[in-house]
Design an enzyme around this catalytic site. Structure first.
Site, short mmCIF file in Angstrom:
data_model
loop_
_atom_site.label_atom_id
_atom_site.label_comp_id
_atom_site.label_asym_id
_atom_site.label_seq_id
_atom_site.Cartn_x
_atom_site.Cartn_y
_atom_site.Cartn_z
N HIS A 87 -7.74 9.57 -1.62
CA HIS A 87 -7.00 9.62 -0.36
C HIS A 87 -7.77 10.36 0.74
CE1 HIS A 87 -2.58 9.52 1.23
NE2 HIS A 87 -3.46 9.24 2.17
N TYR A 134 2.89 10.30 -0.24
CA TYR A 134 3.99 9.84 0.61
C TYR A 134 5.35 10.21 0.03
CZ TYR A 134 0.30 6.78 2.51
OH TYR A 134 -0.86 6.28 3.05
N LYS A 150 -3.08 5.88 -4.18
CA LYS A 150 -4.15 6.80 -3.86
C LYS A 150 -4.01 8.12 -4.63
CE LYS A 150 -3.73 4.92 0.82
NZ LYS A 150 -2.38 4.36 0.65
N ASP A 163 0.84 -1.19 0.00
CA ASP A 163 0.00 0.00 0.00
C ASP A 163 0.88 1.25 0.00
OD1 ASP A 163 -2.97 1.07 1.00
OD2 ASP A 163 -1.32 2.28 1.77
#
Length: 305
Positions: A129, A68, A96, A63
């Site tokens: 997200h 990020y 996401k 994931d």
């Protein structure tokens, strides 16, 4: 609608599910491994963590997310694992769409950028997200005027097209409230396969879990507490779980949660811990107590219990 089902995969070598790992059947008919590796901002070790998780610990679900900032490193880890003999079709890769991309005209390009960074031809699961749109270059946390409602129907239609074009196998959401999920269910032609949210014994989010189960949506728990017991607790609730770690031994430990159960009385004790107000990554990212659109955690979560 069909309810979530647990299936058990056969034993196998590194090309299969080494530990008889449970899988969750999605509304689409695809299956998703019940335990996945979370890669949240572990940039310096992401490539090694992903490789270790897949090749040495037997993970098949990874994931990640554009926000990020580590998708290229995650992609390198996936590529190395595939060079070591793991087949792409045995992996389940989730990413996401970030808040700045939540307009219909930006969805496809955002997905193509993610595929490029991950060095993949398709995603197994693409999630929204957070359920609102951020202006480009917005502050963290954002100020008033930098956050707006997004065109939910327009964005979801574009995500449905990604499935039709076989760039994504399943689509879903993260951090939705009951109010927002009900709105999506009303307009969706393709029901979201997965709803990912923070859950742990201190914040069980029972009402949201029940809403998802009622509609056949798999819940993925972002389990922030360490330890096999809490991973196993999530599995016994009938959800998938995404524990995060960059430690090779902890990565392996977090997968060793099959073939045993928490005793009934202990499981019930974990489920009876008094709920605490939700504290999540959203607090630091979005709550601006002075001049923001979300001045509290309650604002962020539509004042739902």
């Amino acid at each position: 609608m069909a309810q979530a089902k647990l299936t058990r995969s056969p034993q196998g070598d590194c090309n299969g599910d080494e530990q008889g790992e449970q899988k969750l059947r999605l509304l689409s008919g695809h299956t998703m491994p019940a335990v996945g590796l979370g890669t949240w901002r572990s940039s310096s070790q992401a490539t090694n963590s992903v490789f270790t998780a897949i090749v040495e610990a037997g993970y098949r679900h990874v994931d990640t997310a554009w926000e990020y900032g580590i998708q290229e490193e995650v992609g390198d880890g996936i590529k190395a694992a595939m060079h070591a003999g793991v087949e792409r079709e045995d992996l389940f890769i989730t990413s996401k769409l970030w808040c700045t991309e939540l307009s219909p005209q930006r969805v496809r390009q955002a997905l193509m950028n993610t595929l490029r960074e991950l060095q993949l031809d398709y995603l197994d699961l693409c999630l929204i997200h957070w359920p609102f749109r951020l202006e480009d270059g917005s502050s963290k946390p954002p100020k008033a005027g930098e956050v707006s409602d997004f065109d939910m129907e327009g964005v979801w239609r574009e995500m449905e097209k990604l499935v039709k074009d076989k760039l994504v196998r399943d689509i879903g959401v993260c951090n939705f409230t009951q109010k927002k999920l009900n709105k999506l269910l009303y307009i969706a032609q393709t029901i979201p396969s997965v709803c990912q949210m923070e859950m742990h014994p201190g914040w069980r989010n029972d009402k949201m879990l029940e809403l998802c189960k009622k509609n056949g949506i798999i819940v993925t728990e972002l389990n922030k507490s360490p330890g096999q017991v809490l991973v196993r607790w999530a599995i016994q609730r009938g959800t998938s779980v995404i524990p995060k770690s960059a430690n090779p031994e902890r990565i392996k430990e977090n997968m060793d949660v099959f073939g045993w159960e928490i005793p009934k009385e202990d499981f019930e004790a974990l489920c009876s811990i008094p709920d605490q107000k939700r504290i999540s990554e959203g607090e630091n990212m979005f709550v601006n107590k002075t001049d923001g659109p979300f001045k509290s955690i309650a604002d962020l979560w539509d004042h739902e219990d």
